[in-house]
Design a protein around this motif. Sequence first.
Motif, mmCIF file in Angstrom:
data_model
loop_
_atom_site.group_PDB
_atom_site.id
_atom_site.type_symbol
_atom_site.label_atom_id
_atom_site.label_comp_id
_atom_site.label_asym_id
_atom_site.label_seq_id
_atom_site.Cartn_x
_atom_site.Cartn_y
_atom_site.Cartn_z
ATOM 1 N N ALA A 65 0.804 -1.226 0.002
ATOM 2 C CA ALA A 65 -0.116 -0.006 0.071
ATOM 3 C C ALA A 65 0.745 1.312 -0.017
ATOM 4 O O ALA A 65 1.907 1.240 0.887
ATOM 5 N N ALA A 66 0.452 2.106 -0.908
ATOM 6 C CA ALA A 66 1.256 3.445 -1.010
ATOM 7 C C ALA A 66 1.314 4.102 0.320
ATOM 8 O O ALA A 66 2.277 4.737 0.676
ATOM 9 N N SER A 67 0.292 4.045 1.138
ATOM 10 C CA SER A 67 -0.003 4.738 2.275
ATOM 11 C C SER A 67 -0.654 3.584 3.275
ATOM 12 O O SER A 67 -1.981 3.967 3.147
ATOM 13 N N LEU A 119 -1.357 1.507 -4.744
ATOM 14 C CA LEU A 119 -0.202 0.608 -4.732
ATOM 15 C C LEU A 119 1.221 1.095 -5.041
ATOM 16 O O LEU A 119 1.041 2.063 -6.009
ATOM 17 N N THR A 120 2.323 0.808 -4.273
ATOM 18 C CA THR A 120 3.747 1.128 -4.844
ATOM 19 C C THR A 120 4.569 -0.047 -4.908
ATOM 20 O O THR A 120 4.137 -0.860 -4.136
ATOM 21 N N GLU A 121 5.565 0.099 -5.486
ATOM 22 C CA GLU A 121 6.377 -1.119 -6.125
ATOM 23 C C GLU A 121 7.211 -1.255 -4.462
ATOM 24 O O GLU A 121 7.722 -0.417 -4.058
ATOM 25 N N ASN A 122 7.497 -2.627 -4.297
ATOM 26 C CA ASN A 122 8.346 -3.123 -3.159
ATOM 27 C C ASN A 122 9.813 -2.945 -3.758
ATOM 28 O O ASN A 122 9.805 -3.197 -4.953
ATOM 29 N N PRO A 123 10.839 -2.940 -2.830
ATOM 30 C CA PRO A 123 12.212 -2.906 -3.263
ATOM 31 C C PRO A 123 12.438 -4.532 -3.855
ATOM 32 O O PRO A 123 11.931 -5.511 -3.304
#
Length: 409
Positions: free
Chosen positions: A281-283, A301-305
Amino acid sequence: MLADKRLLLIIGGGIAAYKSLDLIRRLKERGAAVRVVMTPAAQRFVTPLAAGALSHEKVFTELFDREAEQDIGHIRLSREADLVVVAPATADLMAKLAHGLADDLASAVLLANTRPLLLAPAMNPAMWANPATRRNAARLAADGTAFVGPNDGAMAERGEDGAGRMAEPLEIVAAIERLLGAGGPLAGRHVLVTSGPTHEPIDPVRYIANRSSGKQGHAIAAAAARAGARVTLVSGPVNLPDPPGVAVRHVESARDMLAAVEAALPADVAIFAAAVADWRAASAADEKMKKDGGALAPLALTENPDILATIAHRAEGRPRLVIGFAAETQNVVAYAQAKRARKGCDWIVANDVSARSGIPGGVMGGDSNAVHLITGAGVEAWPPASKAAVAQTLIARLAAVLGPLETAP
């Protein structure tokens, strides 16, 4: 063998102390020099006379022993050892060590110790499962302490059964040999393994995850330890016991896992078996997200490392052998080959996790696997086998590539 190795054995108080006498005998058979420290409680179960007769050394029991302490004996005892072993490691001794307490000889020696440390826990299952003991064990593991056991089985208390039995003497000997590099094709090597899923929080109640059980990663860590390696296992949330003789770092999210992996370097081999969530989740919400008239809650959503790619592309401190995993539901080999090239790793272990895999019960969460090993030399199809057998085969392959430590380039 343990010829010329100097061991300091600290015997804690508990019925399992009787096994420590056999442990001394097994270590002496292998040529080790063994000094013994006994807690006051340990002396209620076995005598210093028995421990001394088996070790052929003076047994140390008192912090304020005038003869021993005239040259700061509690410092010297640990510094003159190649390895310090605590067997049995009681809940009390573990708590003292985790919190830096030193009110008797054993705890003072442990606090002053700068040598590798191996604990063989032994206690009632309720004590081992107690959150305080679990926190202490996690803290000690994070500090680099190695563990062997505890095992499941019947307790001294009538009708009690569960995890808490001290590992058998020969299991402890094997763990000692691994830690001292006294045997095995990976003796002296450091193997880093990731295992299990990651949990990416959406709010305090919900998270993004996957179906990984961690069974394959844990099996690989255990096989590497049996091959004589010093093993660090970075594990996401799983319902599995820590493998014996392995230093385990427990994490939750992908970012936590990457930080733990980087902190564990350098390593000779890094095996990334964990099923890391691609997105988070982005936040994450601070409070539980509620339904609002039936409308869909927004979830950006945002990408994980990318842990595998991050380590494989390191300019400095890259492990000699970086191995990834590819769980696919279609085009298994082709997708895995593309992943190997994209991530920059040396090998990829690919498996079909679809319903078509032919593995009874399925691969995800099951006990068996069927994989393809993809290297620069080509593709090998391995027959279906237990995850333990797959782990054993993989460790044997990488040990053959690395060769013995003394002849490695």
